[in-house]
Design a protein around this motif. Structure first.
Motif, PDB file in Angstrom:
ATOM      1  N   LEU A 127     -49.212  33.638  22.249  1.00 21.77           N
ATOM      2  CA  LEU A 127     -48.022  32.855  22.591  1.00 21.77           C
ATOM      3  C   LEU A 127     -47.672  33.011  24.068  1.00 21.77           C
ATOM      4  O   LEU A 127     -47.310  32.037  24.732  1.00 21.77           O
ATOM      5  CB  LEU A 127     -46.845  33.248  21.698  1.00 21.77           C
ATOM      6  CG  LEU A 127     -46.981  32.854  20.230  1.00 21.77           C
ATOM      7  CD1 LEU A 127     -45.869  33.484  19.398  1.00 21.77           C
ATOM      8  CD2 LEU A 127     -47.017  31.345  20.065  1.00 21.77           C
ATOM      9  N   VAL A 143     -44.469  23.560  21.025  1.00 21.04           N
ATOM     10  CA  VAL A 143     -45.024  24.043  19.763  1.00 21.04           C
ATOM     11  C   VAL A 143     -44.062  23.739  18.619  1.00 21.04           C
ATOM     12  O   VAL A 143     -42.890  23.444  18.833  1.00 21.04           O
ATOM     13  CB  VAL A 143     -45.303  25.563  19.789  1.00 21.04           C
ATOM     14  CG1 VAL A 143     -46.331  25.933  20.822  1.00 21.04           C
ATOM     15  CG2 VAL A 143     -44.034  26.357  19.986  1.00 21.04           C
ATOM     16  N   THR A 144     -44.590  23.840  17.413  1.00 19.95           N
ATOM     17  CA  THR A 144     -43.773  23.818  16.211  1.00 19.95           C
ATOM     18  C   THR A 144     -44.029  25.131  15.486  1.00 19.95           C
ATOM     19  O   THR A 144     -45.181  25.471  15.210  1.00 19.95           O
ATOM     20  CB  THR A 144     -44.138  22.634  15.297  1.00 19.95           C
ATOM     21  OG1 THR A 144     -43.994  21.416  16.029  1.00 19.95           O
ATOM     22  CG2 THR A 144     -43.234  22.596  14.075  1.00 19.95           C
ATOM     23  N   VAL A 145     -42.959  25.880  15.231  1.00 16.04           N
ATOM     24  CA  VAL A 145     -43.049  27.154  14.530  1.00 16.04           C
ATOM     25  C   VAL A 145     -42.526  26.929  13.114  1.00 16.04           C
ATOM     26  O   VAL A 145     -41.410  26.449  12.921  1.00 16.04           O
ATOM     27  CB  VAL A 145     -42.217  28.247  15.232  1.00 16.04           C
ATOM     28  CG1 VAL A 145     -42.190  29.529  14.407  1.00 16.04           C
ATOM     29  CG2 VAL A 145     -42.756  28.522  16.625  1.00 16.04           C
ATOM     30  N   TYR A 146     -43.351  27.259  12.131  1.00 18.03           N
ATOM     31  CA  TYR A 146     -42.980  27.155  10.726  1.00 18.03           C
ATOM     32  C   TYR A 146     -42.609  28.545  10.241  1.00 18.03           C
ATOM     33  O   TYR A 146     -43.396  29.483  10.394  1.00 18.03           O
ATOM     34  CB  TYR A 146     -44.132  26.586   9.901  1.00 18.03           C
ATOM     35  CG  TYR A 146     -44.450  25.160  10.291  1.00 18.03           C
ATOM     36  CD1 TYR A 146     -43.875  24.100   9.598  1.00 18.03           C
ATOM     37  CD2 TYR A 146     -45.302  24.875  11.350  1.00 18.03           C
ATOM     38  CE1 TYR A 146     -44.157  22.781   9.956  1.00 18.03           C
ATOM     39  CE2 TYR A 146     -45.582  23.563  11.715  1.00 18.03           C
ATOM     40  CZ  TYR A 146     -45.003  22.531  11.021  1.00 18.03           C
ATOM     41  OH  TYR A 146     -45.273  21.230  11.379  1.00 18.03           O
ATOM     42  N   LYS A 181     -38.599  24.515  10.163  1.00 17.24           N
ATOM     43  CA  LYS A 181     -39.508  24.358  11.301  1.00 17.24           C
ATOM     44  C   LYS A 181     -38.677  24.230  12.564  1.00 17.24           C
ATOM     45  O   LYS A 181     -37.628  23.598  12.574  1.00 17.24           O
ATOM     46  CB  LYS A 181     -40.474  23.206  11.105  1.00 17.24           C
ATOM     47  CG  LYS A 181     -39.983  21.846  11.366  1.00 17.24           C
ATOM     48  CD  LYS A 181     -41.119  20.842  11.182  1.00 17.24           C
ATOM     49  CE  LYS A 181     -40.633  19.467  11.564  1.00 17.24           C
ATOM     50  NZ  LYS A 181     -41.652  18.454  11.417  1.00 17.24           N
ATOM     51  N   GLU A 196     -38.991  23.261  16.643  1.00 13.31           N
ATOM     52  CA  GLU A 196     -39.807  22.625  17.674  1.00 13.31           C
ATOM     53  C   GLU A 196     -39.219  22.965  19.029  1.00 13.31           C
ATOM     54  O   GLU A 196     -38.002  22.912  19.213  1.00 13.31           O
ATOM     55  CB  GLU A 196     -39.843  21.114  17.466  1.00 13.31           C
ATOM     56  CG  GLU A 196     -40.528  20.718  16.177  1.00 13.31           C
ATOM     57  CD  GLU A 196     -40.556  19.215  15.970  1.00 13.31           C
ATOM     58  OE1 GLU A 196     -40.343  18.458  16.936  1.00 13.31           O
ATOM     59  OE2 GLU A 196     -40.795  18.809  14.825  1.00 13.31           O
ATOM     60  N   ILE A 213     -42.294  27.160  24.416  1.00  9.31           N
ATOM     61  CA  ILE A 213     -42.359  28.630  24.395  1.00  9.31           C
ATOM     62  C   ILE A 213     -41.757  29.154  25.696  1.00  9.31           C
ATOM     63  O   ILE A 213     -42.250  28.865  26.787  1.00  9.31           O
ATOM     64  CB  ILE A 213     -43.803  29.139  24.257  1.00  9.31           C
ATOM     65  CG1 ILE A 213     -44.435  28.648  22.961  1.00  9.31           C
ATOM     66  CG2 ILE A 213     -43.833  30.676  24.338  1.00  9.31           C
ATOM     67  CD1 ILE A 213     -45.926  28.943  22.855  1.00  9.31           C
ATOM     68  N   VAL A 227     -42.231  34.156  10.784  1.00  8.06           N
ATOM     69  CA  VAL A 227     -43.166  33.117  11.232  1.00  8.06           C
ATOM     70  C   VAL A 227     -44.371  33.040  10.301  1.00  8.06           C
ATOM     71  O   VAL A 227     -45.045  34.037  10.047  1.00  8.06           O
ATOM     72  CB  VAL A 227     -43.620  33.374  12.681  1.00  8.06           C
ATOM     73  CG1 VAL A 227     -44.706  32.393  13.104  1.00  8.06           C
ATOM     74  CG2 VAL A 227     -42.434  33.300  13.637  1.00  8.06           C
ATOM     75  N   TYR A 239     -46.740  30.147  10.650  1.00  9.66           N
ATOM     76  CA  TYR A 239     -47.783  29.692  11.569  1.00  9.66           C
ATOM     77  C   TYR A 239     -47.160  28.836  12.666  1.00  9.66           C
ATOM     78  O   TYR A 239     -45.994  28.453  12.591  1.00  9.66           O
ATOM     79  CB  TYR A 239     -48.897  28.945  10.833  1.00  9.66           C
ATOM     80  CG  TYR A 239     -48.488  27.651  10.166  1.00  9.66           C
ATOM     81  CD1 TYR A 239     -48.688  26.425  10.796  1.00  9.66           C
ATOM     82  CD2 TYR A 239     -47.942  27.650   8.885  1.00  9.66           C
ATOM     83  CE1 TYR A 239     -48.344  25.240  10.171  1.00  9.66           C
ATOM     84  CE2 TYR A 239     -47.604  26.475   8.257  1.00  9.66           C
ATOM     85  CZ  TYR A 239     -47.794  25.265   8.899  1.00  9.66           C
ATOM     86  OH  TYR A 239     -47.459  24.099   8.286  1.00  9.66           O
ATOM     87  N   VAL A 240     -47.966  28.571  13.688  1.00  7.58           N
ATOM     88  CA  VAL A 240     -47.525  27.807  14.852  1.00  7.58           C
ATOM     89  C   VAL A 240     -48.527  26.690  15.097  1.00  7.58           C
ATOM     90  O   VAL A 240     -49.741  26.919  15.031  1.00  7.58           O
ATOM     91  CB  VAL A 240     -47.454  28.719  16.110  1.00  7.58           C
ATOM     92  CG1 VAL A 240     -47.041  27.932  17.339  1.00  7.58           C
ATOM     93  CG2 VAL A 240     -46.523  29.897  15.873  1.00  7.58           C
ATOM     94  N   THR A 241     -48.019  25.479  15.379  1.00  8.83           N
ATOM     95  CA  THR A 241     -48.909  24.379  15.745  1.00  8.83           C
ATOM     96  C   THR A 241     -48.633  23.982  17.189  1.00  8.83           C
ATOM     97  O   THR A 241     -47.505  24.080  17.669  1.00  8.83           O
ATOM     98  CB  THR A 241     -48.743  23.150  14.819  1.00  8.83           C
ATOM     99  OG1 THR A 241     -47.401  22.681  14.888  1.00  8.83           O
ATOM    100  CG2 THR A 241     -49.104  23.501  13.387  1.00  8.83           C
TER     101      THR A 241
END
Length: 119
Positions: A36, A44-47, A60, A62, A65, A91, A93-95
């Motif tokens: 990161l 990014v999108t953090v789920y 989620k 958005e 970072i 967290v 996962y991150v896209t």
């Protein structure tokens, strides 16, 4: 700050670096927080999942970072100006919308991460 695992030897408490397995990613450089940090400034999108939460179980986030630490990531939403401090424990996962930066600078002639196969 780079996280370096260590082990103690015998009766002493002096840290020593963990052994490296040839052809494998160095353990101290494969942490999510370091990845990161390498991608600071990217969208990014953090789920995240929050167990036992009556209002929402999964959410989620958005944003860009801003920073990442061992136990958290900080995002800023460019549309709303809202800043999020998300504990890593939540967290999932991150896209990324773009290519992920994964090459660490080479120190002292050490090979970059791209020269290692994943674990």
């Amino acid at each position: 700050m780079q996280t370096v695992p260590f082990q103690t030897t015998g009766g002493g408490s002096a840290p020593s670096q963990a052994p490296q397995v040839p052809g494998m990613l160095p353990i101290e450089q494969s942490y999510i927080e370091n990845i990161l940090r390498l991608n600071k400034g990217k969208l990014v999108t953090v789920y995240a999942t929050f167990e036992n939460n009556r209002e929402w179980n999964a959410k989620k986030f958005e944003g860009i970072i801003e920073a990442a630490g061992r136990d958290h990531v900080i995002l800023s939403d460019p549309q709303s100006g809202m800043r999020y401090l998300i504990p890593m424990v939540y967290v999932d996962y991150v896209t990324f919308e773009e290519e992920i930066e994964y090459d660490y600078p080479s120190f002292g002639g050490a090979p970059s991460l791209s020269q290692y196969s994943p674990r």
